[in-house]
Design an enzyme around this catalytic site. Structure first.
Site, PDB file in Angstrom:
ATOM      1  N   ALA A   1      -1.447  -3.294  13.052  1.00 12.89           N
ATOM      2  CA  ALA A   1      -1.737  -1.846  13.141  1.00 12.89           C
ATOM      3  C   ALA A   1      -0.434  -1.191  13.893  1.00 12.89           C
ATOM      4  CB  ALA A   1      -2.264  -1.593  12.741  1.00 12.89           C
TER       5      ALA A   1
ATOM      6  N   HIS B   1      22.137   0.934  12.502  1.00 12.12           N
ATOM      7  CA  HIS B   1      23.027   1.756  11.935  1.00 12.12           C
ATOM      8  C   HIS B   1      24.394   1.626  13.439  1.00 12.12           C
ATOM      9  CE1 HIS B   1      22.288   4.512   9.202  1.00 12.12           C
ATOM     10  NE2 HIS B   1      21.358   4.977   9.354  1.00 12.12           N
TER      11      HIS B   1
ATOM     12  N   ASN C   1       0.845  -1.262  -0.309  1.00  8.87           N
ATOM     13  CA  ASN C   1      -0.106  -0.124   0.116  1.00  8.87           C
ATOM     14  C   ASN C   1       0.653   1.052   0.435  1.00  8.87           C
ATOM     15  OD1 ASN C   1      -2.254   0.996   0.271  1.00  8.87           O
ATOM     16  ND2 ASN C   1      -3.377   0.370   1.370  1.00  8.87           N
TER      17      ASN C   1
END
Length: 181
Positions: free
Chosen positions: A153, A111, A81
């Protein structure tokens, strides 16, 4: 130039640059079958490799990145999406029939902040067939998501999610209290 020819040229040159490179024989990308690319979809590679299955659908502003020899493999009939960002410095594998909601980030590296942010700590990400990832989820390096799983979600995922499970993120908690001056 006729209108028909003009439209054809416009369509070819509105494809992402790497697709143009692939069509011209440059770059490291393999695309199988027909795809649906919406405006703003981008593929970046800087020494990376892509293998994209057939029947995939990439909504607008989705980004795929393969850097420094990284590999991104996407199976058939996968849907991404709006604003999905997938970045590989090592390897990200996404299976067939995977559904990825808007604003999801999938990344296979961190990192190396303990080394002054010089370099990266890399891992891999595997998302098996039939997985559904909800909006705003973040999938971190060294993650394996089993077949037919659902990622809720807003979840942050690292580690193993077994097949046929629903995974939801932890509730946020207080990290530190402070007083305003």
């Amino acid at each position: 130039m006729s209108t028909k020819v003009s439209r054809t040229v416009q369509k070819v040159f509105s494809l992402p640059k790497c697709i143009i490179y692939h069509m011209m024989g440059f770059g490291h990308i393999k695309i199988s079958g027909l795809q649906r690319w919406e405006r703003g979809f981008k593929i970046y590679f800087d020494g990376g490799y892509f293998n994209i299955g057939s029947g995939c659908n990439f909504r607008h502003d989705a980004q795929l990145r393969a850097l420094d020899g990284g590999v991104v493999r996407i199976g058939d009939k996968t849907f991404m999406n709006n604003n999905v960002c997938i970045t590989a410095r090592n390897k990200i594998t996404i299976g067939n029939n995977v559904k990825i909601a808007n604003n999801v980030v999938v990344i296979d590296h961190d990192h190396d902040y303990m080394n002054g942010n010089k370099g990266y700590k890399v891992g891999s990400v595997v998302i098996e067939d039939g997985v559904w990832i909800g909006a705003n989820a973040v999938i971190l390096k060294d993650t394996f998501i089993g077949k037919n799983s659902v990622i809720g979600a807003g979840s942050v995922v690292k580690g193993v999610v077994p097949s046929n499970t629903v995974f939801g993120g932890e509730m946020a908690s207080i990290i530190k209290k402070f007083e305003l001056l």
